[in-house]
Design a protein around this motif. Structure first.
Motif, PDB file in Angstrom:
ATOM      1  N   ARG A  59     -28.685  10.859 -98.701  1.00 23.40           N
ATOM      2  CA  ARG A  59     -30.149  10.741 -98.686  1.00 23.40           C
ATOM      3  C   ARG A  59     -30.751  11.637 -97.593  1.00 23.40           C
ATOM      4  O   ARG A  59     -31.775  12.287 -97.804  1.00 23.40           O
ATOM      5  CB  ARG A  59     -30.519   9.273 -98.447  1.00 23.40           C
ATOM      6  CG  ARG A  59     -32.022   9.005 -98.450  1.00 23.40           C
ATOM      7  CD  ARG A  59     -32.276   7.562 -98.036  1.00 23.40           C
ATOM      8  NE  ARG A  59     -33.697   7.227 -98.047  1.00 23.40           N
ATOM      9  CZ  ARG A  59     -34.348   6.737 -99.082  1.00 23.40           C
ATOM     10  NH1 ARG A  59     -33.695   6.526-100.213  1.00 23.40           N
ATOM     11  NH2 ARG A  59     -35.625   6.459 -98.999  1.00 23.40           N
ATOM     12  N   ALA A  60     -30.090  11.688 -96.432  1.00 26.10           N
ATOM     13  CA  ALA A  60     -30.592  12.528 -95.340  1.00 26.10           C
ATOM     14  C   ALA A  60     -30.563  13.999 -95.728  1.00 26.10           C
ATOM     15  O   ALA A  60     -31.486  14.759 -95.421  1.00 26.10           O
ATOM     16  CB  ALA A  60     -29.760  12.288 -94.082  1.00 26.10           C
ATOM     17  N   ARG A  61     -29.477  14.415 -96.430  1.00 23.68           N
ATOM     18  CA  ARG A  61     -29.388  15.816 -96.885  1.00 23.68           C
ATOM     19  C   ARG A  61     -30.495  16.106 -97.907  1.00 23.68           C
ATOM     20  O   ARG A  61     -31.084  17.191 -97.911  1.00 23.68           O
ATOM     21  CB  ARG A  61     -28.012  16.083 -97.490  1.00 23.68           C
ATOM     22  CG  ARG A  61     -26.903  16.170 -96.465  1.00 23.68           C
ATOM     23  CD  ARG A  61     -25.649  16.780 -97.067  1.00 23.68           C
ATOM     24  NE  ARG A  61     -25.144  15.979 -98.185  1.00 23.68           N
ATOM     25  CZ  ARG A  61     -24.265  14.983 -98.060  1.00 23.68           C
ATOM     26  NH1 ARG A  61     -23.820  14.655 -96.848  1.00 23.68           N
ATOM     27  NH2 ARG A  61     -23.868  14.309 -99.117  1.00 23.68           N
ATOM     28  N   LEU A  62     -30.761  15.105 -98.777  1.00 22.18           N
ATOM     29  CA  LEU A  62     -31.788  15.300 -99.791  1.00 22.18           C
ATOM     30  C   LEU A  62     -33.175  15.453 -99.138  1.00 22.18           C
ATOM     31  O   LEU A  62     -33.987  16.293 -99.544  1.00 22.18           O
ATOM     32  CB  LEU A  62     -31.794  14.113-100.761  1.00 22.18           C
ATOM     33  CG  LEU A  62     -32.671  14.272-102.019  1.00 22.18           C
ATOM     34  CD1 LEU A  62     -32.205  15.450-102.843  1.00 22.18           C
ATOM     35  CD2 LEU A  62     -32.629  12.985-102.846  1.00 22.18           C
ATOM     36  N   VAL A  63     -33.431  14.649 -98.103  1.00 20.11           N
ATOM     37  CA  VAL A  63     -34.714  14.758 -97.388  1.00 20.11           C
ATOM     38  C   VAL A  63     -34.853  16.130 -96.741  1.00 20.11           C
ATOM     39  O   VAL A  63     -35.915  16.771 -96.795  1.00 20.11           O
ATOM     40  CB  VAL A  63     -34.842  13.637 -96.334  1.00 20.11           C
ATOM     41  CG1 VAL A  63     -36.050  13.880 -95.433  1.00 20.11           C
ATOM     42  CG2 VAL A  63     -34.958  12.278 -97.010  1.00 20.11           C
ATOM     43  N   ALA A  64     -33.770  16.610 -96.134  1.00 14.04           N
ATOM     44  CA  ALA A  64     -33.818  17.927 -95.499  1.00 14.04           C
ATOM     45  C   ALA A  64     -34.082  19.028 -96.533  1.00 14.04           C
ATOM     46  O   ALA A  64     -34.850  19.969 -96.283  1.00 14.04           O
ATOM     47  CB  ALA A  64     -32.512  18.185 -94.757  1.00 14.04           C
ATOM     48  N   ASP A  65     -33.441  18.907 -97.717  1.00 11.39           N
ATOM     49  CA  ASP A  65     -33.676  19.910 -98.768  1.00 11.39           C
ATOM     50  C   ASP A  65     -35.107  19.833 -99.294  1.00 11.39           C
ATOM     51  O   ASP A  65     -35.728  20.864 -99.615  1.00 11.39           O
ATOM     52  CB  ASP A  65     -32.688  19.697 -99.920  1.00 11.39           C
ATOM     53  CG  ASP A  65     -31.269  20.067 -99.521  1.00 11.39           C
ATOM     54  OD1 ASP A  65     -31.112  20.735 -98.474  1.00 11.39           O
ATOM     55  OD2 ASP A  65     -30.322  19.700-100.235  1.00 11.39           O
ATOM     56  N   LEU A  66     -35.644  18.591 -99.390  1.00 12.53           N
ATOM     57  CA  LEU A  66     -37.015  18.435 -99.878  1.00 12.53           C
ATOM     58  C   LEU A  66     -38.015  19.094 -98.933  1.00 12.53           C
ATOM     59  O   LEU A  66     -39.027  19.655 -99.366  1.00 12.53           O
ATOM     60  CB  LEU A  66     -37.358  16.952-100.027  1.00 12.53           C
ATOM     61  CG  LEU A  66     -37.018  16.295-101.365  1.00 12.53           C
ATOM     62  CD1 LEU A  66     -37.305  14.807-101.306  1.00 12.53           C
ATOM     63  CD2 LEU A  66     -37.813  16.940-102.494  1.00 12.53           C
ATOM     64  N   LYS A  67     -37.774  19.034 -97.634  1.00  6.50           N
ATOM     65  CA  LYS A  67     -38.677  19.639 -96.667  1.00  6.50           C
ATOM     66  C   LYS A  67     -38.743  21.155 -96.827  1.00  6.50           C
ATOM     67  O   LYS A  67     -39.754  21.776 -96.512  1.00  6.50           O
ATOM     68  CB  LYS A  67     -38.257  19.281 -95.244  1.00  6.50           C
ATOM     69  CG  LYS A  67     -38.464  17.814 -94.903  1.00  6.50           C
ATOM     70  CD  LYS A  67     -38.035  17.505 -93.478  1.00  6.50           C
ATOM     71  CE  LYS A  67     -38.279  16.033 -93.142  1.00  6.50           C
ATOM     72  NZ  LYS A  67     -37.848  15.690 -91.771  1.00  6.50           N
ATOM     73  N   ARG A  68     -37.638  21.741 -97.355  1.00  8.82           N
ATOM     74  CA  ARG A  68     -37.623  23.195 -97.558  1.00  8.82           C
ATOM     75  C   ARG A  68     -38.075  23.589 -98.952  1.00  8.82           C
ATOM     76  O   ARG A  68     -38.286  24.770 -99.221  1.00  8.82           O
ATOM     77  CB  ARG A  68     -36.209  23.730 -97.308  1.00  8.82           C
ATOM     78  CG  ARG A  68     -35.736  23.605 -95.872  1.00  8.82           C
ATOM     79  CD  ARG A  68     -34.432  24.356 -95.663  1.00  8.82           C
ATOM     80  NE  ARG A  68     -33.331  23.717 -96.368  1.00  8.82           N
ATOM     81  CZ  ARG A  68     -32.522  22.809 -95.833  1.00  8.82           C
ATOM     82  NH1 ARG A  68     -32.698  22.427 -94.573  1.00  8.82           N
ATOM     83  NH2 ARG A  68     -31.542  22.265 -96.528  1.00  8.82           N
ATOM     84  N   ALA A  69     -38.187  22.604 -99.862  1.00  7.52           N
ATOM     85  CA  ALA A  69     -38.469  22.929-101.257  1.00  7.52           C
ATOM     86  C   ALA A  69     -39.893  23.445-101.448  1.00  7.52           C
ATOM     87  O   ALA A  69     -40.110  24.430-102.154  1.00  7.52           O
ATOM     88  CB  ALA A  69     -38.234  21.693-102.130  1.00  7.52           C
ATOM     89  N   LEU A  70     -40.869  22.787-100.830  1.00  5.21           N
ATOM     90  CA  LEU A  70     -42.265  23.182-101.049  1.00  5.21           C
ATOM     91  C   LEU A  70     -42.561  24.566-100.478  1.00  5.21           C
ATOM     92  O   LEU A  70     -43.101  25.426-101.189  1.00  5.21           O
ATOM     93  CB  LEU A  70     -43.200  22.132-100.447  1.00  5.21           C
ATOM     94  CG  LEU A  70     -44.660  22.190-100.916  1.00  5.21           C
ATOM     95  CD1 LEU A  70     -44.737  22.082-102.433  1.00  5.21           C
ATOM     96  CD2 LEU A  70     -45.465  21.070-100.260  1.00  5.21           C
ATOM     97  N   PRO A  71     -42.207  24.848 -99.209  1.00  6.46           N
ATOM     98  CA  PRO A  71     -42.445  26.220 -98.734  1.00  6.46           C
ATOM     99  C   PRO A  71     -41.615  27.263 -99.462  1.00  6.46           C
ATOM    100  O   PRO A  71     -41.982  28.448 -99.493  1.00  6.46           O
ATOM    101  CB  PRO A  71     -42.093  26.162 -97.243  1.00  6.46           C
ATOM    102  CG  PRO A  71     -41.549  24.827 -96.966  1.00  6.46           C
ATOM    103  CD  PRO A  71     -41.716  23.971 -98.154  1.00  6.46           C
ATOM    104  N   GLY A  72     -40.481  26.835-100.066  1.00  5.31           N
ATOM    105  CA  GLY A  72     -39.630  27.786-100.765  1.00  5.31           C
ATOM    106  C   GLY A  72     -39.980  27.956-102.237  1.00  5.31           C
ATOM    107  O   GLY A  72     -39.215  28.582-102.975  1.00  5.31           O
TER     108      GLY A  72
END
Length: 897
Positions: free
Chosen positions: A639-652
Motif C-alpha cells: 500500500r505504501a508503494r502504491l501511495v508513492a506511485d500515485l503521488k507521481r502519477a498526476l504530474p507524470g
C-alpha cells in the motif's frame, strides 16, 4: 562590643571633622550667594526705574509733539471759515479758491498733502487740486463726513488710516465743520500721510525696542511703531482693536506691550483732542538687557569664587577620609561578615577543632527550631546531634538513634561529601561539610525542597502525558523494551493493545477541543479501571492509547486468548456512553493487538505491529479488534508503494479517461460515464478497484478528482463542434473528500469557464452516503451548481440505509440503479420488486433512471417493460478509450441497432 558599635566608634571622629570643614565652607558659599543676589536685585530695580522714567519722558514728548501738530491742522482748517466767504459769494466759494488759496495753505504745513472744502453731501466745493480731478484724491473713509459734522461745537475729527487711490500711500483725513453763508455748513478736510505722523512719533525715542501707538480710547489703532525695524504697522491700523486702555491706572512692569503683547511697561498720555491717546511700550527684556550682561559677569565671578571654596572643602574632606580609611575598613569588614552570616539563605554553623560550636546564624535555627535552647558557643556538636535525632527519627529504637549519631560523627572525620536530610516539616535539606585551615569545620545547610520538586516535575513532564497523567510514548517504549527482555527470560508472553478512538476528529470539530480533551481524560480513567494491576496504560498522543499486558501464558494461543479477553472488555468499556458538555456521547474504538516474548524484539517493532493491526481494525469500520498477522505488513508495504506511485502519477500524466456509453431505448448513445484509468509505466493499466480506495485514504483523491473534472469539461467543450457528439451528456463521479472541500462549487464553475463547456451537459454523480453525511451542506452546494445548469445523479441508488424522503429536497436529474439489483433481475423476486419500486418512484418524481451493469438481454427487456429509459453495461459496450467511444457513437448515430 559588637561589630556595629565598633564601626560607629571609629567613624565618630571622622564625622566631627567633616562637620567642622563643611560648617565653615557652607556658610561662606551661602553668604557669597546672598550678597551677589542682593546686588543683582538692586541693580535690576534701578535699571527698571530708569527705563520707566525714560519711557515717561518720551511719552510726554510725543504727546506734546502730536498735540502741536494736530493744533496746527485744526487752526489751518478753521482759517478756511474766514477765508472762504471772503473769496466767494453767497452761493459758494469761487473756483479760484481751490487752485490758489487752498494750495498755498497746504504748502504752509509740511504734514498736509491735500486740502479741500466739501458741502454737507461730501461734494468738493474747492480743493488744493483741480475739482474735476479731486474725485480719486478726495475719497474719504466711510461715515467720516457724518462723524465730522456730528459735533454741535465744531472740532477737529480724525479718520482711520486709508489708502490714497492716487498715490497708493496710507493717509489719515482730518476734518472740521465750518459755517457756510446762508446758515448752512461746510466741511474743511486735510489729508495727512501716515509717514508724517511716524516721523513725529519717532522723535526722541529712547531705544529702538520701544513700541509707540496713536490710538483711540476704545483701542482702534491709527498709527503704530514696533521693533525691530521700526516701521509702521500698517496692517494693524484699522484692523481689530487693541486691548481697551484704562485711563488713570498706574504703569506696571506686569503689563503687556500694546503691539506685540510682550511682558513690559506701558506709558499712556491723553491728547488734547477727545478720544485720542499716545502710548509708549517697552518690553521688560529690552529694559533689562544691560542688566543681564552685568548679571552674567557678576554671577560668573561669584561662581568661580564659590567653586574655589567648595574645592577647598573637598580637598580637606579627602585628606580626612584617608586618615580614617584604615580603621573604617577594618570595622566595615567585621560588620559585613556579621551581616552576611545573618542574611545567608543557607543555614551556617562553625565548629572548632574540638567539634564545639563557635558560631551559627539565624537560618540554622529556622531549620532546627528544637535547637534554639541547646545551641550556644562552646557546646559540643555531639550534644546537638543527640537532640536532633529525637526529632529526625521519632519512631526509631534507641539503638537506631545511636547508630545514626555515630554515622554522622564518622562523616565528620572526612568532611568532603554531602548528604540530605528530610526534616519533620517535610522540607529537604542538603548538608555540606568542609574543613577550615585551623582544623575546625564549616557546615552549610541548603534548602533544596523546591529543587527536588522541580526535578520531579521535569521528570514527570518528560515521561507522562500532561492531559491524562498516563505514561507517554517515551516512557512506554522504555517499559516495552524492559517487558520484552523479561518475558523472553521468563518464557512467558506479553501483549500490546493499540487503541484508536473512532470519529474523534468529528467530535473535536463539532464540540470543540475542550470537549475532546474531556473525552480523552474519561477514556484514560476507563482504561486504567479495565486492566489488571500490573498492566501499563499509556497515551501516545491525539486519540491513540496503548495498553501493555504483562505475565500472560507461555503458550501463544492461550496468551492470545487472554489478550483477546482483556481487549474485548476494553472495547465494551469504551463503547459505554460518555457525559460531555451536558450531552451524551456514544463512542467506539478500534484495537490492534500483538504478542511479544516468543523472540527478542525492539519496542518500536512491537508498537508498529500493534499499530498495523489497529489500522486493519479501522478498515473493518472500527469498533473491533484485530490481531497482527505478518501478511498485514506485506499488505502495508504494498500500500505504501502504491501511495508513492500515485503521488507521481498526476504530474507524470499517467491518468486517462475511459468512457462507458449510456444507451436509450432506441439504441442511440444518450451519454457516457467517465471512468478513471491509470496507465502505470511498469504495471501497465491498473484497474480503479486497486487504487481508488488508497487515493481516498491518502487524500490524493482531491487533486485526482480535480483532474478528472477538468478533463471531462475539456472533452465536452471539444464535442460542441462535432454534430454527432454535441448532444451527449458526460457523467463524472465525485468522491466524498472532493465534494466536502470548501471551494468545490468554485472549482466546478472554474473548470466550466476555463474550458468553455456547456454546464447542462455535465452530470455529477454522488453516492447516497455522501449526500446523507451532511444533507444541508449537500443541498446548498447542489443548488448553487444546479442554478448554473450542472445536473446531478445519485449513483448506486438503493444501497443506502437511510430514508428516501431526502429525494424530494435534492435538485436531482436522475437515479442510477446499482448493478447489484440489476444482475439478478428475473431470478430474484426481491430484486425485481426493488427495481420496479425505484422505477415507479422515479416516474412520480419526474426523474430519469439509468440502470448500471446490464449484461443480458433478459435484464434489458425487464427494465424496458417497467419503464427504464437509459441502460449502461457490457451488453452494449465496455468502457472504451476516447477514440473508440467516438467511433461507437458515430456508428450508433444512424438507425437503432
Amino acid at each position: 562590643m559588637n561589630s556595629a558599635a565598633t564601626a560607629a566608634a571609629i567613624a565618630a571622629p571622622g564625622r566631627r571633622a567633616y562637620v567642622l570643614v563643611w560648617g565653615l565652607v557652607v556658610p561662606l558659599v551661602l553668604g557669597l550667594t546672598l550678597a551677589v543676589a542682593a546686588l543683582l536685585w538692586s541693580q535690576r530695580s534701578a535699571d527698571l526705574a530708569e527705563a520707566e522714567a525714560q519711557l515717561g519722558r518720551f511719552a510726554t514728548g510725543a504727546e506734546v509733539g502730536v498735540n502741536r501738530a494736530l493744533l496746527a491742522l485744526d487752526v489751518l482748517l478753521a482759517t478756511l471759515e474766514q477765508v472762504a466767504p471772503a473769496a466767494g459769494s453767497a452761493e459758494g466759494p469761487p473756483a479760484r479758491l481751490s487752485g490758489q488759496l487752498l494750495a498755498a495753505m497746504a504748502r504752509q504745513n509740511l504734514m498736509v498733502r491735500d486740502v479741500a472744502l466739501l458741502d454737507e453731501q461730501g461734494v468738493p466745493l474747492a480743493a488744493s487740486v483741480p475739482v474735476e480731478r479731486a474725485g480719486a484724491a478726495l475719497r474719504l473713509p466711510k461715515d467720516f463726513i457724518a462723524a465730522a459734522l456730528a459735533p454741535a461745537v465744531p472740532m477737529l475729527v480724525i479718520s482711520d488710516p486709508v489708502v490714497n487711490a492716487r498715490s497708493a500711500e496710507r493717509v489719515i483725513w482730518v476734518g472740521r465743520a465750518l459755517r457756510a453763508p446762508g446758515g448752512g455748513r461746510w466741511l474743511a478736510v486735510a489729508q495727512v500721510p501716515v509717514d508724517a505722523l511716524v516721523s513725529l512719533l519717532q522723535q526722541g525715542m529712547p531705544q529702538p525696542q520701544v513700541e509707540v501707538t496713536l490710538e483711540r480710547a476704545q483701542g482702534a489703532l491709527l498709527v503704530g511703531l514696533a521693533p525691530p525695524q521700526g516701521l509702521v504697522e500698517a496692517e494693524r491700523a484699522g484692523g481689530p482693536p487693541l486691548a481697551r486702555l484704562a485711563p488713570g491706572s498706574l504703569p506696571s512692569w506686569q503689563g503687556r506691550t500694546r503691539l506685540r503683547g510682550d511682558s513690559g511697561l506701558v506709558a499712556t498720555r491723553a491728547l488734547m483732542y477727545e478720544d485720542l491717546w499716545i502710548t509708549a511700550s517697552l518690553p521688560r527684556a529690552a529694559a533689562l538687557a544691560d542688566w543681564g550682561e552685568q548679571a552674567r559677569l557678576i554671577a560668573g565671578a561669584a561662581l568661580v569664587l564659590g567653586l574655589t571654596m567648595v574645592l577647598a572643602g573637598v580637598l580637606a574632606t579627602v585628606y580626612l577620609r584617608r586618615m580614617h580609611r584604615a580603621r573604617a575598613v577594618v570595622a566595615q569588614s567585621k560588620a559585613l561578615l556579621d551581616e552576611a552570616l545573618g542574611a545567608m539563605v543557607s543555614g551556617f554553623m562553625l565548629l572548632d577543632a574540638q567539634r564545639c560550636v563557635v558560631q551559627w546564624n539565624q537560618r540554622f535555627e529556622e531549620f532546627f527550631p528544637w535547637l534554639s535552647g541547646v545551641v550556644r558557643p562552646g557546646v559540643s556538636f555531639l550534644r546537638v546531634l543527640q537532640t536532633t535525632v529525637h526529632y529526625h527519627r521519632p519512631g526509631a529504637t534507641p539503638e537506631d538513634k545511636r547508630a545514626w549519631v555515630d554515622e554522622r560523627l564518622r562523616r565528620l572525620q572526612d568532611p568532603h561529601g554531602t548528604l540530605e536530610q528530610r526534616l519533620p516539616s517535610g522540607r529537604c535539606v542538603q548538608v555540606i561539610e568542609r574543613p577550615t585551615p585551623e582544623g575546625g569545620l564549616v557546615i552549610l545547610y541548603h534548602d533544596v525542597t523546591e529543587l527536588r520538586q522541580a526535578t520531579a516535575e521535569v521528570e514527570h513532564l518528560a515521561f507522562y502525558d500532561p492531559l491524562t497523567g498516563l505514561p507517554n510514548r517515551r516512557l512506554l517504549l522504555q517499559r516495552i523494551e524492559q517487558a520484552c527482555a523479561e518475558a523472553q527470560r521468563a518464557g512467558v508472553h506479553g501483549a500490546v493493545l493499540f487503541i484508536d478512538l473512532d470519529h474523534f476528529k468529528t467530535l473535536n470539530d463539532t464540540l470543540g477541543h475542550e470537549t475532546g480533551d474531556e473525552l480523552l481524560r474519561q477514556v484514560a480513567r476507563r482504561l486504567e479501571s479495565g486492566v489488571r494491576a500490573g498492566d501499563v496504560v499509556a497515551r501516545l498522543g491525539g486519540d491513540e492509547f496503548v495498553v501493555m499486558l504483562l505475565q500472560l501464558s507461555g503458550d501463544a494461543e492461550l496468551a492470545a486468548a487472554q489478550a483477546r479477553g482483556v481487549a474485548e472488555q476494553i472495547v465494551a468499556l469504551l463503547a459505554r456512553p460518555y457525559a460531555l458538555a451536558g450531552q451524551v456521547h456514544h463512542g467506539s474504538a478500534s484495537l490492534g493487538a500483538t504478542l511479544f516474548g516468543a523472540q527478542l524484539q525492539s519496542a518500536s517493532e512491537v508498537l508498529k505491529q500493534a499499530d498495523i493491526a489497529m489500522y486493519e481494525a479501522k478498515a473493518r469500520r472500527g469498533n473491533s479488534l484485530c490481531f497482527f498477522d505478518p501478511s498485514m505488513q506485506v499488505s502495508l508495504n504494498a500500500r505504501a508503494r502504491l501511495v508513492a506511485d500515485l503521488k507521481r502519477a498526476l504530474p507524470g500524466n499517467q491518468f486517462l479517461l475511459h468512457l462507458q456509453p449510456q444507451l436509450d431505448q432506441q439504441g442511440r448513445v444518450a451519454g457516457a460515464e467517465a471512468l478513471l484509468r491509470w496507465q502505470h509505466p511498469e504495471r501497465g493499466l491498473v484497474p480503479p478497484g486497486q487504487f481508488i480506495a488508497v487515493a481516498e485514504d491518502s487524500e490524493l483523491i482531491v487533486p485526482i478528482g480535480r483532474w478528472v473534472l477538468d478533463s471531462a469539461c475539456q472533452l465536452l467543450a471539444r464535442w460542441q463542434h462535432d454534430a454527432a457528439l454535441r448532444e451527449l451528456c458526460l457523467s463524472v463521479n465525485v468522491s466524498a473528500r472532493q465534494f466536502r472541500q470548501p471551494g468545490f462549487v468554485e472549482q466546478v464553475l472554474a473548470s466550466l469557464q476555463a474550458s468553455g463547456a456547456r454546464a447542462h451537459r455535465l452530470e455529477l454523480e454522488l453516492t447516497e452516503s455522501l449526500v446523507l453525511e451532511d444533507v444541508q451542506d449537500s443541498i446548498a452546494k447542489m443548488h448553487q451548481l444546479r442554478t448554473r445548469g450542472v445536473r446531478f445523479a445519485v449513483d448506486d441508488f438503493g444501497t443506502g440505509y437511510s430514508s428516501l424522503a431526502y429525494l424530494t429536497r435534492l435538485p436531482l436529474h436522475r437515479l442510477k440503479i446499482d448493478r447489484s439489483f440489476v444482475q439478478h433481475l428475473g431470478e430474484s423476486h426481491s430484486d425485481d420488486v426493488v427495481v420496479q419500486t425505484i422505477l415507479g418512484m422515479a416516474r412520480n418524481l419526474a426523474l430519469e433512471v439509468v440502470a448500471e451493469g446490464v449484461e443480458t438481454q433478459q435484464q434489458c427487456d425487464f427494465l424496458t417493460v417497467h419503464g427504464c429509459e437509459v441502460y449502461q453495461g457490457y451488453l452494449f459496450a465496455r468502457p472504451l478509450p476516447l477514440a473508440q467511444f467516438e467511433a461507437f457513437v458515430r456508428e450508433r448515430a444512424g438507425p437503432a441497432a
